[in-house]
Scaffold this motif. Structure first.
Motif, PDB file in Angstrom:
ATOM      1  N   GLY A 179      -2.775  45.103   5.677  1.00 14.24           N
ATOM      2  CA  GLY A 179      -3.903  44.381   6.252  1.00 14.24           C
ATOM      3  C   GLY A 179      -5.237  44.790   5.653  1.00 14.24           C
ATOM      4  O   GLY A 179      -6.260  44.764   6.335  1.00 14.24           O
ATOM      5  N   ASP A 180      -5.227  45.144   4.372  1.00 12.61           N
ATOM      6  CA  ASP A 180      -6.457  45.619   3.715  1.00 12.61           C
ATOM      7  C   ASP A 180      -7.048  44.598   2.737  1.00 12.61           C
ATOM      8  O   ASP A 180      -7.906  44.925   1.939  1.00 12.61           O
ATOM      9  N   TRP A 181      -6.573  43.374   2.794  1.00 13.42           N
ATOM     10  CA  TRP A 181      -7.082  42.290   1.953  1.00 13.42           C
ATOM     11  C   TRP A 181      -6.848  42.517   0.453  1.00 13.42           C
ATOM     12  O   TRP A 181      -7.553  41.970  -0.379  1.00 13.42           O
ATOM     13  N   SER A 182      -5.846  43.315   0.111  1.00 12.95           N
ATOM     14  CA  SER A 182      -5.547  43.550  -1.303  1.00 12.95           C
ATOM     15  C   SER A 182      -4.670  42.453  -1.897  1.00 12.95           C
ATOM     16  O   SER A 182      -4.485  42.390  -3.110  1.00 12.95           O
ATOM     17  N   SER A 183      -4.152  41.571  -1.057  1.00 12.32           N
ATOM     18  CA  SER A 183      -3.346  40.444  -1.502  1.00 12.32           C
ATOM     19  C   SER A 183      -3.633  39.269  -0.570  1.00 12.32           C
ATOM     20  O   SER A 183      -3.568  39.415   0.652  1.00 12.32           O
ATOM     21  N   VAL A 184      -3.957  38.107  -1.166  1.00 11.62           N
ATOM     22  CA  VAL A 184      -4.351  36.955  -0.361  1.00 11.62           C
ATOM     23  C   VAL A 184      -3.658  35.683  -0.854  1.00 11.62           C
ATOM     24  O   VAL A 184      -3.233  35.598  -2.002  1.00 11.62           O
ATOM     25  N   ARG A 185      -3.589  34.729   0.056  1.00 14.18           N
ATOM     26  CA  ARG A 185      -3.196  33.366  -0.297  1.00 14.18           C
ATOM     27  C   ARG A 185      -4.397  32.470  -0.009  1.00 14.18           C
ATOM     28  O   ARG A 185      -5.140  32.708   0.948  1.00 14.18           O
ATOM     29  N   VAL A 186      -4.561  31.444  -0.830  1.00 10.70           N
ATOM     30  CA  VAL A 186      -5.738  30.573  -0.759  1.00 10.70           C
ATOM     31  C   VAL A 186      -5.285  29.122  -0.556  1.00 10.70           C
ATOM     32  O   VAL A 186      -4.304  28.682  -1.152  1.00 10.70           O
ATOM     33  N   TRP A 187      -6.025  28.403   0.279  1.00 16.73           N
ATOM     34  CA  TRP A 187      -5.770  26.982   0.500  1.00 16.73           C
ATOM     35  C   TRP A 187      -5.815  26.246  -0.832  1.00 16.73           C
ATOM     36  O   TRP A 187      -6.715  26.479  -1.646  1.00 16.73           O
ATOM     37  N   TRP A 188      -4.832  25.376  -1.057  1.00 17.71           N
ATOM     38  CA  TRP A 188      -4.775  24.608  -2.293  1.00 17.71           C
ATOM     39  C   TRP A 188      -4.985  23.138  -1.938  1.00 17.71           C
ATOM     40  O   TRP A 188      -4.079  22.448  -1.452  1.00 17.71           O
ATOM     41  N   ALA A 189      -6.213  22.656  -2.145  1.00 15.97           N
ATOM     42  CA  ALA A 189      -6.609  21.308  -1.735  1.00 15.97           C
ATOM     43  C   ALA A 189      -5.742  20.189  -2.322  1.00 15.97           C
ATOM     44  O   ALA A 189      -5.462  19.217  -1.625  1.00 15.97           O
ATOM     45  N   PRO A 190      -5.299  20.289  -3.584  1.00 13.18           N
ATOM     46  CA  PRO A 190      -4.507  19.170  -4.123  1.00 13.18           C
ATOM     47  C   PRO A 190      -3.234  18.862  -3.328  1.00 13.18           C
ATOM     48  O   PRO A 190      -2.765  17.731  -3.340  1.00 13.18           O
ATOM     49  N   VAL A 191      -2.679  19.857  -2.630  1.00 13.33           N
ATOM     50  CA  VAL A 191      -1.480  19.595  -1.820  1.00 13.33           C
ATOM     51  C   VAL A 191      -1.760  19.682  -0.328  1.00 13.33           C
ATOM     52  O   VAL A 191      -0.891  19.431   0.493  1.00 13.33           O
ATOM     53  N   GLY A 192      -2.964  20.089   0.051  1.00 11.17           N
ATOM     54  CA  GLY A 192      -3.346  20.140   1.457  1.00 11.17           C
ATOM     55  C   GLY A 192      -2.651  21.213   2.262  1.00 11.17           C
ATOM     56  O   GLY A 192      -2.357  21.014   3.447  1.00 11.17           O
ATOM     57  N   SER A 193      -2.382  22.372   1.645  1.00  7.72           N
ATOM     58  CA  SER A 193      -1.758  23.482   2.379  1.00  7.72           C
ATOM     59  C   SER A 193      -2.098  24.809   1.700  1.00  7.72           C
ATOM     60  O   SER A 193      -2.666  24.832   0.605  1.00  7.72           O
ATOM     61  N   MET A 194      -1.712  25.897   2.359  1.00  9.06           N
ATOM     62  CA  MET A 194      -1.912  27.214   1.760  1.00  9.06           C
ATOM     63  C   MET A 194      -1.086  27.304   0.480  1.00  9.06           C
ATOM     64  O   MET A 194       0.053  26.819   0.435  1.00  9.06           O
ATOM     65  N   GLY A 195      -1.666  27.912  -0.516  1.00  3.89           N
ATOM     66  CA  GLY A 195      -0.937  28.113  -1.760  1.00  3.89           C
ATOM     67  C   GLY A 195       0.254  29.037  -1.540  1.00  3.89           C
ATOM     68  O   GLY A 195       0.237  29.892  -0.657  1.00  3.89           O
ATOM     69  N   ARG A 196       1.296  28.859  -2.315  1.00  5.22           N
ATOM     70  CA  ARG A 196       2.500  29.702  -2.188  1.00  5.22           C
ATOM     71  C   ARG A 196       2.314  31.068  -2.835  1.00  5.22           C
ATOM     72  O   ARG A 196       2.908  32.040  -2.417  1.00  5.22           O
ATOM     73  N   ARG A 197       1.479  31.117  -3.856  1.00  6.51           N
ATOM     74  CA  ARG A 197       1.301  32.344  -4.643  1.00  6.51           C
ATOM     75  C   ARG A 197       0.297  33.278  -3.975  1.00  6.51           C
ATOM     76  O   ARG A 197      -0.733  32.849  -3.490  1.00  6.51           O
ATOM     77  N   ALA A 198       0.607  34.562  -3.967  1.00  8.12           N
ATOM     78  CA  ALA A 198      -0.343  35.584  -3.487  1.00  8.12           C
ATOM     79  C   ALA A 198      -1.126  36.100  -4.685  1.00  8.12           C
ATOM     80  O   ALA A 198      -0.576  36.264  -5.781  1.00  8.12           O
ATOM     81  N   TYR A 199      -2.405  36.352  -4.468  1.00  5.33           N
ATOM     82  CA  TYR A 199      -3.294  36.855  -5.516  1.00  5.33           C
ATOM     83  C   TYR A 199      -3.806  38.236  -5.133  1.00  5.33           C
ATOM     84  O   TYR A 199      -4.231  38.456  -3.998  1.00  5.33           O
ATOM     85  N   ALA A 200      -3.798  39.150  -6.090  1.00  7.27           N
ATOM     86  CA  ALA A 200      -4.307  40.507  -5.862  1.00  7.27           C
ATOM     87  C   ALA A 200      -5.835  40.490  -5.893  1.00  7.27           C
ATOM     88  O   ALA A 200      -6.442  39.789  -6.710  1.00  7.27           O
TER      89      ALA A 200
ATOM     90  N   PRO B  16      -9.799  27.993   3.618  1.00 13.73           N
ATOM     91  CA  PRO B  16      -9.060  29.090   4.254  1.00 13.73           C
ATOM     92  C   PRO B  16      -8.455  30.060   3.232  1.00 13.73           C
ATOM     93  O   PRO B  16      -7.910  29.650   2.210  1.00 13.73           O
ATOM     94  N   VAL B  17      -8.584  31.342   3.542  1.00  6.83           N
ATOM     95  CA  VAL B  17      -7.968  32.416   2.762  1.00  6.83           C
ATOM     96  C   VAL B  17      -7.317  33.349   3.772  1.00  6.83           C
ATOM     97  O   VAL B  17      -7.934  33.698   4.780  1.00  6.83           O
ATOM     98  N   GLU B  18      -6.075  33.756   3.511  1.00 10.76           N
ATOM     99  CA  GLU B  18      -5.414  34.666   4.442  1.00 10.76           C
ATOM    100  C   GLU B  18      -4.957  35.936   3.754  1.00 10.76           C
ATOM    101  O   GLU B  18      -4.511  35.914   2.614  1.00 10.76           O
ATOM    102  N   ASP B  19      -5.110  37.024   4.469  1.00  6.80           N
ATOM    103  CA  ASP B  19      -4.670  38.341   4.010  1.00  6.80           C
ATOM    104  C   ASP B  19      -3.163  38.421   4.199  1.00  6.80           C
ATOM    105  O   ASP B  19      -2.667  38.272   5.310  1.00  6.80           O
ATOM    106  N   VAL B  20      -2.426  38.637   3.118  1.00 11.56           N
ATOM    107  CA  VAL B  20      -0.974  38.770   3.197  1.00 11.56           C
ATOM    108  C   VAL B  20      -0.533  40.165   2.742  1.00 11.56           C
ATOM    109  O   VAL B  20       0.638  40.386   2.485  1.00 11.56           O
ATOM    110  N   SER B  21      -1.475  41.092   2.674  1.00  8.65           N
ATOM    111  CA  SER B  21      -1.148  42.453   2.249  1.00  8.65           C
ATOM    112  C   SER B  21      -0.373  43.167   3.359  1.00  8.65           C
ATOM    113  O   SER B  21      -0.610  42.937   4.544  1.00  8.65           O
ATOM    114  N   PRO B  22       0.556  44.043   2.992  1.00 10.87           N
ATOM    115  CA  PRO B  22       1.341  44.758   4.003  1.00 10.87           C
ATOM    116  C   PRO B  22       0.490  45.614   4.945  1.00 10.87           C
ATOM    117  O   PRO B  22       0.816  45.745   6.123  1.00 10.87           O
TER     118      PRO B  22
END
Length: 156
Positions: free
Chosen positions: A126-147, A118-124
């Motif tokens: 809604g243009d996919w310029s910032s995303v959060r990515v599932w982090w398998a080692p903890v089994g949840s969405m990552g806390r950090r947003a990536y450009a 799973p990857v989710e768009d967290v950009s203000p």
């Protein structure tokens, strides 16, 4: 015989050097192991670009269409940052909602190939310029947003 052994040694050294100079994609810093995001994305998507993952956006210009909306088979290009110095590329597997997709990618978790991530768009906007990515080692969405730059569309 000695000549063949020297030739073989140089061949092994050349392969090792090539592996060490490949662009890394791990979200936890550089990982220069045998599994890399760019060769994996190239193989899965059919998008024939090379170089650092972050450079794919600019390399695609004039060769592939680019978009800020995901399509199955498109490649999401992450910008280089202190966390992912060479950027990252993921292949869109499925659109779940307007702001959530699933991707297949390599080396987000060092040395692994992951499917349906799973990857989710967290950009203000809604243009996919910032995303959060599932982090398998903890089994949840990552806390950090990536450009990100956006999506390179697959060849038709």
């Amino acid at each position: 015989m000695e000549r063949q052994e020297n030739h073989a040694r140089w061949g092994v050294m050349a392969v090792l050097l090539a592996c060490l100079t490949l662009g890394a994609c791990s979200s936890v810093g550089s990982y220069h192991g045998p599994v890399q995001c760019a060769p994996y994305a190239r193989q899965v998507s059919g998008i024939n670009l090379r170089g650092r993952a972050a450079s794919w956006w600019w390399e695609a210009r004039g060769h592939y269409q680019r978009s800020h909306r995901p399509q199955p088979g498109s490649v999401l290009v992450f910008r280089a940052s202190s966390r992912i110095p060479d950027g990252h590329v993921s292949v869109v597997r499925r659109i779940r909602t307007k702001r959530r997709i699933e991707v297949d990618h390599a080396n987000w978790v060092g040395g692994r190939i992951e499917h349906g991530v799973p990857v989710e768009d967290v950009s203000p906007r809604g243009d996919w310029s910032s995303v959060r990515v599932w982090w398998a080692p903890v089994g949840s969405m990552g806390r950090r947003a990536y450009a990100t730059y956006g999506f390179i569309l697959p060849p038709h």
